[in-house]
Every structure is written in structure tokens, then in C-alpha cells.
Design a protein around this motif. Structure first.
Motif, PDB file in Angstrom:
ATOM      1  N   ARG A 150     -91.335 -41.261  -2.298  1.00 10.61           N
ATOM      2  CA  ARG A 150     -90.332 -42.212  -3.198  1.00 10.61           C
ATOM      3  C   ARG A 150     -90.720 -41.529  -4.571  1.00 10.61           C
ATOM      4  NH1 ARG A 150     -86.437 -42.873   1.419  1.00 10.61           N
ATOM      5  NH2 ARG A 150     -85.935 -40.597   2.599  1.00 10.61           N
ATOM      6  N   ALA A 151     -91.566 -42.795  -4.783  1.00 14.61           N
ATOM      7  CA  ALA A 151     -91.850 -43.659  -5.884  1.00 14.61           C
ATOM      8  C   ALA A 151     -92.626 -42.904  -6.660  1.00 14.61           C
ATOM      9  CB  ALA A 151     -92.243 -44.819  -5.767  1.00 14.61           C
ATOM     10  N   LEU A 152     -93.069 -42.375  -5.751  1.00 14.87           N
ATOM     11  CA  LEU A 152     -94.361 -41.330  -6.682  1.00 14.87           C
ATOM     12  C   LEU A 152     -93.789 -39.803  -7.726  1.00 14.87           C
ATOM     13  CD1 LEU A 152     -97.195 -40.121  -7.494  1.00 14.87           C
ATOM     14  CD2 LEU A 152     -97.350 -39.598  -4.917  1.00 14.87           C
ATOM     15  N   GLU A 153     -93.081 -40.154  -6.597  1.00 10.61           N
ATOM     16  CA  GLU A 153     -91.911 -37.866  -7.278  1.00 10.61           C
ATOM     17  C   GLU A 153     -91.326 -38.605  -8.013  1.00 10.61           C
ATOM     18  OE1 GLU A 153     -88.571 -35.174  -5.353  1.00 10.61           O
ATOM     19  OE2 GLU A 153     -89.388 -36.886  -4.696  1.00 10.61           O
ATOM     20  N   GLN A 154     -90.400 -40.094  -8.454  1.00 15.77           N
ATOM     21  CA  GLN A 154     -89.851 -40.154  -9.404  1.00 15.77           C
ATOM     22  C   GLN A 154     -90.815 -40.586 -11.124  1.00 15.77           C
ATOM     23  OE1 GLN A 154     -88.053 -43.597  -9.044  1.00 15.77           O
ATOM     24  NE2 GLN A 154     -87.125 -44.147 -11.032  1.00 15.77           N
ATOM     25  N   GLY A 155     -92.075 -41.101 -10.386  1.00 15.31           N
ATOM     26  CA  GLY A 155     -92.369 -41.162 -11.990  1.00 15.31           C
ATOM     27  C   GLY A 155     -93.477 -40.034 -12.460  1.00 15.31           C
ATOM     28  N   LEU A 156     -93.538 -38.993 -10.948  1.00 17.00           N
ATOM     29  CA  LEU A 156     -93.989 -37.819 -11.553  1.00 17.00           C
ATOM     30  C   LEU A 156     -93.210 -36.899 -12.278  1.00 17.00           C
ATOM     31  CD1 LEU A 156     -96.498 -37.431  -8.864  1.00 17.00           C
ATOM     32  CD2 LEU A 156     -97.435 -37.523 -10.909  1.00 17.00           C
ATOM     33  N   ARG A 157     -91.783 -36.359 -11.780  1.00 17.02           N
ATOM     34  CA  ARG A 157     -91.149 -36.368 -12.235  1.00 17.02           C
ATOM     35  C   ARG A 157     -90.446 -36.850 -14.238  1.00 17.02           C
ATOM     36  NH1 ARG A 157     -87.964 -33.212  -9.305  1.00 17.02           N
ATOM     37  NH2 ARG A 157     -87.985 -33.613  -7.285  1.00 17.02           N
ATOM     38  N   ALA A 158     -90.373 -38.043 -14.276  1.00 16.47           N
ATOM     39  CA  ALA A 158     -90.581 -38.586 -15.405  1.00 16.47           C
ATOM     40  C   ALA A 158     -91.535 -37.954 -16.352  1.00 16.47           C
ATOM     41  CB  ALA A 158     -90.258 -40.119 -15.616  1.00 16.47           C
ATOM     42  N   VAL A 159     -92.544 -37.798 -15.656  1.00 17.41           N
ATOM     43  CA  VAL A 159     -94.014 -37.252 -17.081  1.00 17.41           C
ATOM     44  C   VAL A 159     -93.879 -36.696 -17.143  1.00 17.41           C
ATOM     45  CG1 VAL A 159     -96.318 -36.827 -16.721  1.00 17.41           C
ATOM     46  CG2 VAL A 159     -95.425 -39.098 -15.563  1.00 17.41           C
ATOM     47  N   ASP A 160     -93.270 -35.210 -15.900  1.00 14.77           N
ATOM     48  CA  ASP A 160     -93.031 -34.113 -16.500  1.00 14.77           C
ATOM     49  C   ASP A 160     -92.194 -34.138 -17.223  1.00 14.77           C
ATOM     50  OD1 ASP A 160     -92.981 -31.047 -15.567  1.00 14.77           O
ATOM     51  OD2 ASP A 160     -91.448 -31.766 -14.076  1.00 14.77           O
ATOM     52  N   GLU A 161     -90.775 -34.381 -17.074  1.00 17.10           N
ATOM     53  CA  GLU A 161     -89.748 -34.592 -18.283  1.00 17.10           C
ATOM     54  C   GLU A 161     -90.667 -34.660 -19.877  1.00 17.10           C
ATOM     55  OE1 GLU A 161     -86.145 -36.465 -16.820  1.00 17.10           O
ATOM     56  OE2 GLU A 161     -86.679 -35.088 -14.547  1.00 17.10           O
ATOM     57  N   LEU A 162     -91.034 -35.710 -19.832  1.00 17.13           N
ATOM     58  CA  LEU A 162     -91.678 -35.882 -21.433  1.00 17.13           C
ATOM     59  C   LEU A 162     -92.187 -35.139 -21.960  1.00 17.13           C
ATOM     60  CD1 LEU A 162     -91.567 -38.270 -23.435  1.00 17.13           C
ATOM     61  CD2 LEU A 162     -93.768 -39.726 -21.801  1.00 17.13           C
ATOM     62  N   LEU A 163     -93.384 -34.045 -20.657  1.00 21.71           N
ATOM     63  CA  LEU A 163     -94.526 -33.918 -21.037  1.00 21.71           C
ATOM     64  C   LEU A 163     -93.387 -32.202 -21.567  1.00 21.71           C
ATOM     65  CD1 LEU A 163     -97.184 -34.260 -18.778  1.00 21.71           C
ATOM     66  CD2 LEU A 163     -96.993 -34.259 -21.398  1.00 21.71           C
ATOM     67  N   ARG A 164     -92.613 -32.045 -21.177  1.00 17.05           N
ATOM     68  CA  ARG A 164     -91.732 -30.175 -21.624  1.00 17.05           C
ATOM     69  C   ARG A 164     -90.270 -30.972 -22.785  1.00 17.05           C
ATOM     70  NH1 ARG A 164     -87.785 -29.246 -16.937  1.00 17.05           N
ATOM     71  NH2 ARG A 164     -90.364 -29.446 -15.255  1.00 17.05           N
ATOM     72  N   ALA A 165     -90.468 -32.470 -22.520  1.00 16.48           N
ATOM     73  CA  ALA A 165     -89.623 -32.408 -24.082  1.00 16.48           C
ATOM     74  C   ALA A 165     -90.819 -32.542 -25.275  1.00 16.48           C
ATOM     75  CB  ALA A 165     -88.894 -33.966 -24.089  1.00 16.48           C
TER      76      ALA A 165
END
Length: 152
Positions: free
Chosen positions: A134-149
Motif C-alpha cells: 500500500r505504501a509503494l502504491e501510494q508513492g508510485l501514484r504520487a510519482v505518476d501524477e507528478l509526471l503526468r502534470a
């Protein structure tokens, strides 16, 4: 610099170091698909560029990017067409131009070879505790959102 900023900087450095360590440890797994392919490095480079071009690449553009002749580029593209990895079609705006686009198979090949992250595959992930997942998923989602933005 505040204590909070120092703490954040320390975490950033730790994540960077861990990412590098994990990347190094996963090199053997990452190389496996590359070593099993019949593609030459030049063909793989052309295919990778074609896969990442939204409107399809052109022979002239590929030749310029790689600093080679149109004849050399054409030979690489011919081999990729023969293997079903790319297609050539006329440009809708300029019939003198041929667009080179990746097929589904071509995209799958590049994904498997270049974009795969074996360290994030089920073989590794299934052994992590649910809390860590869950922690890894949260971190990867944050990185993905930043890269997408940043891409927008």
C-alpha cells in the motif's frame, strides 16, 4: 534550512540511493528480454523512437535523429515491417511522406524490453507485506501524477 527540510532532503537522498540499488540489482532481469530478441540494437532504437512518436515517425526524421542515411534507415524499417513491428502508410497531409507507426506487437516488444520494471513485477511484489504494498502504491501514484502534470 529547517529541521523539516533537512529531514525531507534525507528521505529524498535515501529514496534516490534505494532506487539506484534496486535498478542495479534488477539489471539481470531487465537484460533477459533484450538478450532473447532477434532485433539489432539499431532496429531496437528505431522501434523505440517510433513507439514514442504520437503521429508516427518519418524516414527522414529517423535518419536525422540517428545521424545515418535514408538508405540505412529504410533497411532498419524494412526489417521491422517484415517482423510485424511497424507499418508504413502515406501521410494524410503530404502523400510524398510515409508515416511509420508501431503495431500492437511493436509496442509490446518495446514495453517488454525497455519499459519493464522487473523489480516491480508480481514475482517480487507478491512477497511484500500488504502494508508495504500500500505504501509503494501510494508513492508510485504520487510519482505518476507528478509526471503526468509535468507532461501536460
Amino acid at each position: 534550512m529547517s529541521a523539516g527540510e533537512r529531514s525531507r532532503d534525507a528521505v529524498v537522498r535515501s529514496v534516490e540511493a534505494l532506487a539506484l540499488t534496486i535498478s542495479i540489482r534488477s539489471i539481470p532481469m531487465s537484460l533477459e528480454p533484450l538478450l532473447k530478441t532477434d532485433l539489432t540494437i539499431a532496429q531496437l532504437k528505431v522501434l523505440s523512437l517510433v513507439v514514442t512518436s504520437e503521429d508516427g515517425a518519418t524516414g527522414g526524421g529517423l535518419a536525422e535523429t540517428f545521424g545515418v542515411s535514408m538508405a540505412t534507415t529504410s533497411k532498419h524499417v524494412d526489417r521491422l515491417v517484415e517482423q510485424g513491428l511497424v507499418t508504413r502508410s502515406f501521410d494524410v497531409d503530404d502523400q510524398r511522406v510515409r508515416r511509420i507507426r508501431a503495431t500492437e506487437l511493436g509496442r509490446a516488444v518495446v514495453l517488454r524490453m525497455m519499459a519493464s520494471r522487473p523489480e516491480l513485477g508480481s514475482e517480487v511484489l507478491r512477497d511484500l507485506a500488504t502494508e508495504d504494498l500500500r505504501a509503494l502504491e501510494q508513492g508510485l501514484r504520487a510519482v505518476d501524477e507528478l509526471l503526468r502534470a509535468r507532461r501536460a
